[in-house]
Design an enzyme around this catalytic site. Structure first.
Site, PDB file in Angstrom:
ATOM      1  CG  ASN A   9      61.260 144.063   3.061  1.00  0.00           C
ATOM      2  OD1 ASN A   9      60.154 143.780   2.589  1.00  0.00           O
ATOM      3  ND2 ASN A   9      62.364 143.401   2.741  1.00  0.00           N
ATOM      4  CD1 TRP A  10      56.368 144.963   7.701  1.00  0.00           C
ATOM      5  CD2 TRP A  10      54.247 145.053   6.971  1.00  0.00           C
ATOM      6  NE1 TRP A  10      55.682 145.830   8.510  1.00  0.00           N
ATOM      7  CE2 TRP A  10      54.377 145.908   8.090  1.00  0.00           C
ATOM      8  CE3 TRP A  10      53.010 144.956   6.346  1.00  0.00           C
ATOM      9  CZ2 TRP A  10      53.308 146.644   8.584  1.00  0.00           C
ATOM     10  CZ3 TRP A  10      51.947 145.693   6.842  1.00  0.00           C
ATOM     11  CH2 TRP A  10      52.092 146.521   7.946  1.00  0.00           C
ATOM     12  CE  LYS A  11      62.902 140.360   5.166  1.00  0.00           C
ATOM     13  NZ  LYS A  11      64.129 139.627   5.337  1.00  0.00           N
ATOM     14  CG  HIS A  91      65.492 142.242  -0.178  1.00  0.00           C
ATOM     15  ND1 HIS A  91      65.825 140.975   0.254  1.00  0.00           N
ATOM     16  CD2 HIS A  91      65.344 142.990   0.946  1.00  0.00           C
ATOM     17  CE1 HIS A  91      65.875 140.960   1.579  1.00  0.00           C
ATOM     18  NE2 HIS A  91      65.587 142.180   2.029  1.00  0.00           N
ATOM     19  CD  GLU A  93      64.576 138.032   2.137  1.00  0.00           C
ATOM     20  OE1 GLU A  93      63.443 138.479   1.862  1.00  0.00           O
ATOM     21  OE2 GLU A  93      65.075 138.108   3.273  1.00  0.00           O
ATOM     22  CD  GLU A 162      68.473 145.203   3.384  1.00  0.00           C
ATOM     23  OE1 GLU A 162      67.857 145.499   4.403  1.00  0.00           O
ATOM     24  OE2 GLU A 162      68.031 144.426   2.534  1.00  0.00           O
ATOM     25  N   GLY A 168      68.136 138.948   8.894  1.00  0.00           N
ATOM     26  CA  GLY A 168      67.342 137.927   9.574  1.00  0.00           C
ATOM     27  C   GLY A 168      68.160 136.995  10.450  1.00  0.00           C
ATOM     28  CB  SER A 207      70.050 141.810  12.651  1.00  0.00           C
ATOM     29  OG  SER A 207      69.928 140.534  12.028  1.00  0.00           O
ATOM     30  N   GLY A 228      63.582 144.463   8.533  1.00  0.00           N
ATOM     31  CA  GLY A 228      62.709 143.334   8.218  1.00  0.00           C
ATOM     32  C   GLY A 228      61.922 142.912   9.444  1.00  0.00           C
ATOM     33  N   GLY A 229      62.418 141.877  10.134  1.00  0.00           N
ATOM     34  CA  GLY A 229      61.706 141.286  11.269  1.00  0.00           C
ATOM     35  C   GLY A 229      61.167 142.281  12.282  1.00  0.00           C
TER      36      GLY A 229
HETATM   37  C1  PEP Z   1      65.597 142.919   5.214  1.00  0.00           C
HETATM   38  O1  PEP Z   1      65.025 141.903   4.846  1.00  0.00           O
HETATM   39  O2  PEP Z   1      65.698 143.875   4.429  1.00  0.00           O
HETATM   40  C2  PEP Z   1      66.146 142.958   6.572  1.00  0.00           C
HETATM   41  C3  PEP Z   1      67.010 143.868   6.854  1.00  0.00           C
HETATM   42  O3  PEP Z   1      65.698 141.991   7.446  1.00  0.00           O
HETATM   43  P1  PEP Z   1      66.022 141.914   9.024  1.00  0.00           P
HETATM   44  O4  PEP Z   1      65.830 143.287   9.598  1.00  0.00           O
HETATM   45  O5  PEP Z   1      65.016 140.937   9.565  1.00  0.00           O
HETATM   46  O6  PEP Z   1      67.418 141.447   9.168  1.00  0.00           O
END
Ligand code: PEP
Length: 246
Positions: A9-11, A91, A93, A162, A168, A207, A228-229
């Site tokens: 997920n590139w956000k 999500h 966010e 999640e 993050g 993470s 994500g990251g």
């Molecule tokens: C996400 O935003 O879905 C996520 C899991 O982010 P990260 O891997 O950066 O924690």
């Protein structure tokens, strides 16, 4: 047998040019028949579709709760479907920053299903809820509220557990807790969909990195990762994709 599903997920990151560069780097590797998905911004869906073809699946990160019409700034499920087969809904966010409640999430699920989009539904508790012992009730309530009365098959629904405190933050949920919650999510799915629960994939997100992917992905009820990251760099994402070889 549920096939592992590794999703990035590139956000709100990467221009279309940067997305193309990532895709070229990823495609230099032999990805075999692994189930890999990228959710870029809307503006990168088209160039990535051209490059990835069927090798990597594509997902939108969001969609409108409405059909086409006078909704400035929104993108409908029908328009999204031109470029990808998946959409992430719920999500944290979106739930927390954009205040999407369960009613909006259900409207989005309805639109996605009407337009044959496959859904990746995100669930998860915040730190206080986890600390107070309320995580299981919280997640159960999200599942029952968001999914009741819809009909799914094994392909058009994926869940992503999640925990918000792990997103993050670098603070990954330990494998025992992640497995326990994913097993609980499967059991809860059973109360809505019966045996289909054993075919629906449940991802862990929060993470995930190359170094912890194997630990998490070997758990029996964790069928993949929503990343994500660590999905922003092709080499780190590849470490997660190739977690078995580590
Ligand atoms: C996400 O935003 O879905 C996520 C899991 O982010 P990260 O891997 O950066 O924690």
């Amino acid at each position: 047998m549920r096939k592992k599903f590794i999703c990035g997920n590139w956000k709100m990151n990467k221009t279309a040019k940067e997305a193309e560069e990532f895709a070229r780097n990823l495609l230099e590797e032999d990805l075999g028949d692994k189930d890999i998905l990228i959710a870029p911004t809307f503006t990168s869906l088209y160039p990535l579709k051209e490059l990835f073809k069927a090798k990597v699946k594509l997902s939108a990160q969001n969609l409108a709760a409405y059909d086409d019409g006078a909704y400035t700034g929104e993108v409908s499920a029908r328009i999204v479907k031109e470029f990808c087969d998946y959409v992430i809904i719920g999500h944290s966010e979106r739930r927390n920053i954009f205040l999407e409640d369960d009613e909006i999430i259900r409207k989005k699920i309805k639109k996605a299903l009407e337009n044959n989009l496959k859904i990746i539904l995100c669930l998860g508790e915040d730190k206080e809820t986890r600390k107070s012992g309320g995580a299981y009730d919280f997640v159960k309530n999200q599942i029952l509220t968001d999914l009741k009365d819809f009909e799914f098959n094994k392909d058009n629904l994926t869940l992503a557990y999640e925990p918000i405190w792990a997103i993050g933050s670098g603070e990954v949920c330990n494998r025992e807790d992640a497995q326990k919650m994913c097993a609980f999510i499967r059991e809860t799915l059973g109360s809505l969909f019966g045996d289909l629960k054993d075919e629906i994939r449940i991802l862990y997100g929060g993470s995930v990195k190359g170094e912890n992917a194997k630990d998490l992905l070997e758990c029996p009820d964790i069928d993949g990762a929503l990343v994500g990251g660590a999905s922003l760099k092709a080499d780190e994402f590849l470490k997660i994709i190739n977690y078995k070889e580590k």
